[in-house]
Design an enzyme around this catalytic site. Structure first.
Site, PDB file in Angstrom:
ATOM      1  N   ARG A  71       0.804  -1.216   0.000  1.00  0.00           N
ATOM      2  CA  ARG A  71       0.000   0.000   0.000  1.00  0.00           C
ATOM      3  C   ARG A  71       0.839   1.269   0.000  1.00  0.00           C
ATOM      4  O   ARG A  71       0.288   2.367  -0.012  1.00  0.00           O
ATOM      5  CB  ARG A  71      -0.850   0.012   1.274  1.00  0.00           C
ATOM      6  CG  ARG A  71      -2.339  -0.071   1.051  1.00  0.00           C
ATOM      7  CD  ARG A  71      -2.980  -0.372   2.393  1.00  0.00           C
ATOM      8  NE  ARG A  71      -4.322   0.099   2.467  1.00  0.00           N
ATOM      9  CZ  ARG A  71      -5.367  -0.708   2.605  1.00  0.00           C
ATOM     10  NH1 ARG A  71      -5.217  -2.009   2.662  1.00  0.00           N
ATOM     11  NH2 ARG A  71      -6.564  -0.208   2.697  1.00  0.00           N
ATOM     12  N   ARG A  99     -21.869  -1.881   3.349  1.00  0.00           N
ATOM     13  CA  ARG A  99     -21.094  -3.099   3.625  1.00  0.00           C
ATOM     14  C   ARG A  99     -21.279  -3.575   5.068  1.00  0.00           C
ATOM     15  O   ARG A  99     -21.222  -2.794   5.999  1.00  0.00           O
ATOM     16  CB  ARG A  99     -19.609  -2.804   3.380  1.00  0.00           C
ATOM     17  CG  ARG A  99     -18.711  -3.974   3.661  1.00  0.00           C
ATOM     18  CD  ARG A  99     -17.429  -3.871   2.901  1.00  0.00           C
ATOM     19  NE  ARG A  99     -16.514  -2.851   3.400  1.00  0.00           N
ATOM     20  CZ  ARG A  99     -15.334  -2.582   2.821  1.00  0.00           C
ATOM     21  NH1 ARG A  99     -14.965  -3.235   1.736  1.00  0.00           N
ATOM     22  NH2 ARG A  99     -14.546  -1.660   3.316  1.00  0.00           N
ATOM     23  N   ARG A 111     -18.073  -2.305   9.980  1.00  0.00           N
ATOM     24  CA  ARG A 111     -16.715  -2.042  10.462  1.00  0.00           C
ATOM     25  C   ARG A 111     -16.588  -0.605  10.950  1.00  0.00           C
ATOM     26  O   ARG A 111     -17.077   0.306  10.282  1.00  0.00           O
ATOM     27  CB  ARG A 111     -15.714  -2.269   9.324  1.00  0.00           C
ATOM     28  CG  ARG A 111     -15.057  -3.622   9.347  1.00  0.00           C
ATOM     29  CD  ARG A 111     -14.246  -3.893   8.117  1.00  0.00           C
ATOM     30  NE  ARG A 111     -13.379  -2.798   7.673  1.00  0.00           N
ATOM     31  CZ  ARG A 111     -12.677  -2.819   6.540  1.00  0.00           C
ATOM     32  NH1 ARG A 111     -12.732  -3.882   5.763  1.00  0.00           N
ATOM     33  NH2 ARG A 111     -11.930  -1.813   6.198  1.00  0.00           N
TER      34      ARG A 111
HETATM   35  P1  ADP Z   1      -9.867  -1.245   2.726  1.00  0.00           P
HETATM   36  O1  ADP Z   1      -9.039  -1.715   1.578  1.00  0.00           O
HETATM   37  O2  ADP Z   1     -11.338  -1.320   2.407  1.00  0.00           O
HETATM   38  O3  ADP Z   1      -9.447   0.098   3.262  1.00  0.00           O
HETATM   39  P2  ADP Z   1      -8.551  -3.051   4.600  1.00  0.00           P
HETATM   40  O4  ADP Z   1      -9.200  -4.043   5.486  1.00  0.00           O
HETATM   41  O5  ADP Z   1      -7.620  -3.546   3.552  1.00  0.00           O
HETATM   42  O6  ADP Z   1      -9.734  -2.222   3.969  1.00  0.00           O
HETATM   43  O7  ADP Z   1      -7.716  -2.002   5.488  1.00  0.00           O
HETATM   44  C1  ADP Z   1      -8.284  -1.408   6.652  1.00  0.00           C
HETATM   45  C2  ADP Z   1      -7.215  -0.566   7.363  1.00  0.00           C
HETATM   46  O8  ADP Z   1      -6.131  -1.407   7.791  1.00  0.00           O
HETATM   47  C3  ADP Z   1      -6.527   0.532   6.544  1.00  0.00           C
HETATM   48  O9  ADP Z   1      -7.291   1.718   6.505  1.00  0.00           O
HETATM   49  C4  ADP Z   1      -5.210   0.690   7.325  1.00  0.00           C
HETATM   50  O10 ADP Z   1      -5.407   1.420   8.511  1.00  0.00           O
HETATM   51  C5  ADP Z   1      -4.882  -0.726   7.715  1.00  0.00           C
HETATM   52  N1  ADP Z   1      -4.048  -1.420   6.700  1.00  0.00           N
HETATM   53  C6  ADP Z   1      -4.415  -2.505   5.971  1.00  0.00           C
HETATM   54  N2  ADP Z   1      -3.432  -2.876   5.140  1.00  0.00           N
HETATM   55  C7  ADP Z   1      -2.410  -2.002   5.344  1.00  0.00           C
HETATM   56  C8  ADP Z   1      -1.118  -1.837   4.782  1.00  0.00           C
HETATM   57  N3  ADP Z   1      -0.674  -2.665   3.821  1.00  0.00           N
HETATM   58  N4  ADP Z   1      -0.336  -0.821   5.229  1.00  0.00           N
HETATM   59  C9  ADP Z   1      -0.758   0.009   6.187  1.00  0.00           C
HETATM   60  N5  ADP Z   1      -1.974  -0.063   6.754  1.00  0.00           N
HETATM   61  C10 ADP Z   1      -2.804  -1.060   6.347  1.00  0.00           C
END
Ligand code: ADP
Length: 256
Positions: free
Chosen positions: A126, A164, A197
């Site tokens: 990300r 959702r 969520r």
């Molecule tokens: P979405 O893609 O719908 O935002 P996720 O469940 O993938 O949902 O992510 C939820 C939260 O988890 C993000 O907003 C962040 O705070 C954290 N997060 C998830 N993956 C990462 C990552 N690769 N790096 C940093 N934070 C992350």
């Protein structure tokens, strides 16, 4: 669907009977690393683009695990362990958690035996620092990277996220408009009570989208330059998007 290695955009693919992981890979990379390299399938896109939903189909089709960094982080928060306590405020505010922590969690997860044939990454990488770490990890394992870019627009994101609901026990995703549970508020699979969520609340969606635009979207250019990106129009139905993803994965695995 577009992209250097993607299939014909307009064709609605029929799911291949044979998983592409069973197809020996013969490209120049394949020669260097041997046949049947593990596949790292990265589902890339903004919050609400359908990464979680589509990952679950790929798990069934390919028989490799889904690694959702969001789910892993939420599990730490649920357990209230040291990691969970250190990240809960950031996550609830819609900010990303530190790269070092996520990199370490992914590193440990992909070392597990069930990832030997490959894995599906949902929500990782990300940031540029995470993408670089991923390249390092994958080249050490001779794994092949496929980046599925799910493209949606703002209105679709907002309507998907606001409707959702998720089962906290089995992780099944529902949506009031496109995939409602049979009984309102209850998971079809295990009868668990569905939740909204905390970071899907309206006031947190804005900061999440901002984090995506600022920190994650620039990776599109990075992956496109590497020739790894496969663009999919993810505004369409779950089934249409799924068919395009299956076709893209099959064609990429066959071509490289
Ligand atoms: P979405 O893609 O719908 O935002 P996720 O469940 O993938 O949902 O992510 C939820 C939260 O988890 C993000 O907003 C962040 O705070 C954290 N997060 C998830 N993956 C990462 C990552 N690769 N790096 C940093 N934070 C992350």
């Amino acid at each position: 669907m577009t992209g250097a290695n993607a299939g014909t955009p307009e064709t609605s693919a029929v799911a291949p009977s044979k998983s592409p992981l069973e197809t020996p890979v013969t490209g120049s990379n394949g020669t260097a690393c041997g046949l049947n390299r593990p596949a790292a399938i990265i589902l890339f896109g903004s919050p609400g683009s359908g990464k979680g939903t589509q990952s679950k189909f790929l798990v069934q089709w390919l028989g490799i695990p889904q690694i959702s960094t969001g789910d892993m982080l939420r599990e730490h928060i649920r357990k209230s362990d040291a990691i969970g306590l250190s990240i809960q405020d950031r996550m609830r505010a819609g900010s990303l958690v530190p790269d070092e922590l996520v990199n370490q969690l992914v590193f440990e997860r992909i070392a597990q035996p069930d990832c030997a044939r490959g894995f599906i990454l949902d929500g990782y990488p990300r940031t540029p620092a995470q993408a670089q770490e991923m390249v390092r990890l994958l080249s050490a394992r001779c794994a092949e990277e496929v980046v599925i870019h799910l493209i949606v627009d703002y209105n679709v994101i907002i309507s998907r996220i606001s409707g959702r609901r998720v089962c906290p026990q089995c992780g099944t995703l529902y949506n009031a408009a496109s995939r409602p549970p049979k009984v309102e508020g209850i998971c079809d699979i295990d009868g668990g009570e569905l939740i909204h969520r905390p970071d899907d609340r309206e006031e947190v969606v804005g900061p999440r989208l901002h984090a995506y635009e600022k920190q994650t979207a620039p990776l599109v250019v990075y992956y496109r330059r590497l020739g790894l990106l496969c663009d999919i129009d993810a505004r369409r139905s779950v089934e249409e998007v799924r068919q395009d993803i299956l076709q893209a994965v099959a064609s990429i695995r066959g071509e490289r």
